[in-house]
Design a protein around this motif. Structure first.
Motif, PDB file in Angstrom:
ATOM      1  N   UNK A   1     -10.949  23.806  48.787  1.00 45.35           N
ATOM      2  CA  UNK A   1     -11.292  23.640  47.386  1.00 45.35           C
ATOM      3  C   UNK A   1     -10.961  22.261  46.862  1.00 45.35           C
ATOM      4  N   UNK A   2      -9.918  21.705  47.411  1.00 43.34           N
ATOM      5  CA  UNK A   2      -9.552  20.351  47.012  1.00 43.34           C
ATOM      6  C   UNK A   2     -10.743  19.409  47.207  1.00 43.34           C
TER       7      UNK A   2
ATOM      8  N   UNK B   1     -13.783  20.023  46.815  1.00 45.31           N
ATOM      9  CA  UNK B   1     -14.746  20.160  45.721  1.00 45.31           C
ATOM     10  C   UNK B   1     -14.323  19.266  44.558  1.00 45.31           C
ATOM     11  N   UNK B   2     -13.062  19.344  44.273  1.00 42.85           N
ATOM     12  CA  UNK B   2     -12.540  18.492  43.196  1.00 42.85           C
ATOM     13  C   UNK B   2     -12.775  17.019  43.515  1.00 42.85           C
ATOM     14  N   UNK B   3     -12.401  16.634  44.717  1.00 42.68           N
ATOM     15  CA  UNK B   3     -12.606  15.246  45.119  1.00 42.68           C
ATOM     16  C   UNK B   3     -14.069  14.837  44.980  1.00 42.68           C
TER      17      UNK B   3
ATOM     18  N   UNK C   1     -16.300  15.904  42.890  1.00 44.81           N
ATOM     19  CA  UNK C   1     -16.688  15.657  41.497  1.00 44.81           C
ATOM     20  C   UNK C   1     -16.072  14.374  40.957  1.00 44.81           C
ATOM     21  N   UNK C   2     -14.848  14.113  41.365  1.00 48.06           N
ATOM     22  CA  UNK C   2     -14.234  12.861  40.934  1.00 48.06           C
ATOM     23  C   UNK C   2     -15.012  11.676  41.510  1.00 48.06           C
TER      24      UNK C   2
ATOM     25  N   UNK D   1     -24.459  19.815  41.018  1.00 49.74           N
ATOM     26  CA  UNK D   1     -24.224  19.534  39.608  1.00 49.74           C
ATOM     27  C   UNK D   1     -24.035  18.038  39.423  1.00 49.74           C
TER      28      UNK D   1
ATOM     29  N   UNK E   1      -6.264  11.388  37.326  1.00 52.94           N
ATOM     30  CA  UNK E   1      -6.236  12.799  37.675  1.00 52.94           C
ATOM     31  C   UNK E   1      -6.367  12.998  39.171  1.00 52.94           C
ATOM     32  N   UNK E   2      -7.079  12.117  39.819  1.00 52.11           N
ATOM     33  CA  UNK E   2      -7.328  12.327  41.234  1.00 52.11           C
ATOM     34  C   UNK E   2      -6.020  12.293  42.020  1.00 52.11           C
TER      35      UNK E   2
ATOM     36  N   UNK F   1      -3.610  15.932  40.525  1.00 53.88           N
ATOM     37  CA  UNK F   1      -3.950  17.349  40.530  1.00 53.88           C
ATOM     38  C   UNK F   1      -2.994  18.142  41.416  1.00 53.88           C
TER      39      UNK F   1
ATOM     40  N   UNK G   1      -2.327  20.974  43.677  1.00 53.32           N
ATOM     41  CA  UNK G   1      -3.233  21.778  44.483  1.00 53.32           C
ATOM     42  C   UNK G   1      -2.899  23.270  44.412  1.00 53.32           C
TER      43      UNK G   1
ATOM     44  N   UNK H   1      -4.295  24.594  41.351  1.00 51.78           N
ATOM     45  CA  UNK H   1      -5.748  24.648  41.478  1.00 51.78           C
ATOM     46  C   UNK H   1      -6.156  25.913  42.231  1.00 51.78           C
ATOM     47  N   UNK H   2      -5.496  26.155  43.337  1.00 53.16           N
ATOM     48  CA  UNK H   2      -5.812  27.353  44.120  1.00 53.16           C
ATOM     49  C   UNK H   2      -5.547  28.619  43.299  1.00 53.16           C
TER      50      UNK H   2
ATOM     51  N   UNK I   1      -8.256  29.206  40.795  1.00 47.46           N
ATOM     52  CA  UNK I   1      -9.498  29.669  41.412  1.00 47.46           C
ATOM     53  C   UNK I   1      -9.406  31.152  41.777  1.00 47.46           C
TER      54      UNK I   1
ATOM     55  N   UNK J   1     -13.851  16.951  32.590  1.00 47.40           N
ATOM     56  CA  UNK J   1     -15.145  17.410  33.110  1.00 47.40           C
ATOM     57  C   UNK J   1     -15.085  17.613  34.614  1.00 47.40           C
ATOM     58  N   UNK J   2     -14.518  16.647  35.301  1.00 50.03           N
ATOM     59  CA  UNK J   2     -14.464  16.750  36.763  1.00 50.03           C
ATOM     60  C   UNK J   2     -13.662  17.978  37.165  1.00 50.03           C
TER      61      UNK J   2
ATOM     62  N   UNK K   1     -15.659  21.176  36.346  1.00 48.43           N
ATOM     63  CA  UNK K   1     -16.739  21.440  37.283  1.00 48.43           C
ATOM     64  C   UNK K   1     -16.199  21.894  38.628  1.00 48.43           C
ATOM     65  N   UNK K   2     -15.111  21.273  39.044  1.00 46.73           N
ATOM     66  CA  UNK K   2     -14.524  21.645  40.325  1.00 46.73           C
ATOM     67  C   UNK K   2     -14.074  23.104  40.288  1.00 46.73           C
TER      68      UNK K   2
ATOM     69  N   UNK L   1     -17.271  25.394  40.365  1.00 47.42           N
ATOM     70  CA  UNK L   1     -17.947  25.471  41.661  1.00 47.42           C
ATOM     71  C   UNK L   1     -17.061  26.152  42.703  1.00 47.42           C
ATOM     72  N   UNK L   2     -15.756  25.851  42.634  1.00 43.78           N
ATOM     73  CA  UNK L   2     -14.847  26.475  43.604  1.00 43.78           C
ATOM     74  C   UNK L   2     -14.818  27.990  43.408  1.00 43.78           C
TER      75      UNK L   2
ATOM     76  N   UNK M   1     -17.832  29.390  44.962  1.00 42.23           N
ATOM     77  CA  UNK M   1     -17.730  29.408  46.414  1.00 42.23           C
ATOM     78  C   UNK M   1     -16.824  30.546  46.881  1.00 42.23           C
ATOM     79  N   UNK M   2     -15.713  30.684  46.205  1.00 36.09           N
ATOM     80  CA  UNK M   2     -14.773  31.731  46.589  1.00 36.09           C
ATOM     81  C   UNK M   2     -15.425  33.111  46.460  1.00 36.09           C
TER      82      UNK M   2
END
Lengths: 281, 281
Positions: free
Chosen positions: A107-108, A110-112, A114-115, A251, B125-126, B129, B131, B134-135, B138, B258-259, B262-263, B266-267, B270-271
């Motif tokens: 999933x990481x 996916x984030x990357x 979009x960035x 997207x 942010x990159x 984040x 992780x 994030x998980x 999701x 936004x990034x 969106x992540x 989409x994640x 996918x999940x």
DNA sequence: GGCAATATGAAATAATAATTCCAATCCATA
DNA sequence: TATGGATTGGAATTATTATTTCATATTGCC
């Protein structure tokens, strides 16, 4: 040594600037050199740095000690840490992000992705913005009594942010959306003294195109943000911008469009303030 | 020594990768370490690097010599040069943009300012984040029957894009907005089997906070995107993300938010696909 | 399995660099 | 302008670090 030793570069920088006045000549000299050439401090040897700065190595050490470090070496660590913390070069980082995203590692990724898409888009537009078009759009919008904002689906978030910003700037605006299906009526109120910001990307939402057509027939000037010169929006617009947004996972990014939209909005606000000021004077 | 000595990092990197197969074990070990930890090579001493890589200092020197350098020191120079250069390109460009924007040279400067703000935010942010969060987010969202999306004012554009994307991905969702003032009723339908994405930045829209409070009392899990741990949103959220957006001319960028949004979207999509696949199998 | 070539480890050595020290100089103040 | 204190320059000293060397281990080949 209970004196506070700056541990990070920013603190150090501040400390140096504060004390600048009270430092002896040579120490001040090396201080200035350090702030101007931080990379040299990070990589050089005491001797080489001293030589470049035109002082003795011992002065360099005294400088470090004045700041509370116990020697040049500990001072240098701060300068090195700064380089470490700085992220890798933009292109390298983008490439890395894209690579990670492409190999699809969880999933990481996916984030990357979009960035990376957003960064690419910003990068791209920053070099490509046509300044004449930009000025023309601002002039056109600044004269408008009401700014109509027209965008659907994917572009709608941009429109809503424009509307929000225009409102904040006390610029009369109308977002063309209606839960009650009254878009056509809304549009019919627009006159040539107003203006429109229309945003649409392929596949162009038919409603946006149709509304743009109608509104252009009413001779309301349109500023369009779209993705190519073949865009149906372009033909109706007085001024139009081509924005190429990178996409990820189907997207597209909105970052470049957003930046352009905000810039337009704020520039219009500024232009209006200027004009109002002149009128008064 | 007429052998070509790699002068720049990229060439060096390529050379190492080419020869990787034919290198002796320990040398290969240090080679891998060098490509993985270029910063350590740039800053460390032969002894410290050797220790981190699990080899002897002499091996490190042999590695350098194999590549055509006359010792570790000359190899290190390449790694240092890389750090020097990478700082210049992107950060300088950004700084230039910001400088232009700050000195306020015309409308172009406004545009540059927004691009710089967006880039900075993405950059930031990159690296930041979390992780695990994030998980967790999701997982939480993927289980939800309906995903409610809650954001007002400045954050609303993000919410509307999330809703658009969720719709595209055929994930049931409800944007909490109502021209008819029925937000409270909408919220009352949410159950613990649903989930919420709430977005709010300082100054937090009171309506968002209040709605988040109510919905959390209904035990609906909340994923929050906000700007600090002091945010009132954070206390209601099961998982929350801190996003620091740079601002320009009083308008904060939305690019990082936004990034992330969106992540997440989409994640989650996918999940869900993965889970559905497993269930079938 | 034995031999040579190659690779590795560890410590000795050489090189380089940081730090200290002291004499010379500068500067403020009486 | 004389005097004490602070500052500076430059060489001596100390420390750290890279490199070399050599004994030992490993590997590939006959």
């Amino acid at each position: 040594m209970d004196e506070r030793v700056p541990r990070d570069f920013e603190t150090l920088r501040t400390t140096i600037l504060e004390r600048r006045q009270s430092l002896p000549k040579r120490i001040a000299q090396i201080a200035a050199y350090a702030l101007d050439n931080p990379d040299d401090i990070a990589f050089g040897t005491a001797a080489s740095i001293a030589a470049s700065a035109g002082v003795q190595p011992s002065t360099l050490i005294r400088f470090a000690q004045q700041l509370g470090f116990d020697g040049f070496t500990s001072l240098q660590l701060v300068f090195r840490e700064r380089l470490r913390e700085r992220n890798s070069s933009y292109d390298e980082r983008l490439a890395a992000l894209r690579a990670k995203a492409e190999e699809g590692a969880g999933h990481r990724a996916i984030f990357d992705g979009f960035v990376a898409a957003a960064s690419t888009s910003l990068n791209d537009i920053s070099g490509r913005l046509n300044e004449d078009h930009f000025e023309a759009a601002i002039t056109l919008l600044a004269k408008a009594e009401t700014i109509y904002v027209l965008a659907k689906r994917r572009s709608y978030p941009v429109a809503s942010y424009i509307a929000y910003a225009l409102g904040k700037l006390k610029i009369r605006n109308q977002l063309i959306e209606s839960a009650a299906g009254l878009n056509a009526e809304m549009i019919s109120f627009a006159s040539p003294r107003d203006a429109v910001i229309a945003i649409s990307f392929s596949p162009y939402a038919p409603a946006t195109i149709e509304e743009a057509r109608v509104i252009s027939e009413q001779r309301v000037p349109i500023v369009a943000i779209t993705d190519s010169s073949f865009s149906p929006l372009a033909q109706f617009a007085k001024v139009w911008f081509e924005v190429a947004e990178a996409d990820f996972a189907g997207f597209r990014s909105l970052s470049a469009t957003m930046a352009l939209a905000m810039a337009l909005t704020v520039a219009v606000g500024e232009k209006r303030r200027d004009t109002a000021g002149k009128r008064k004077a």
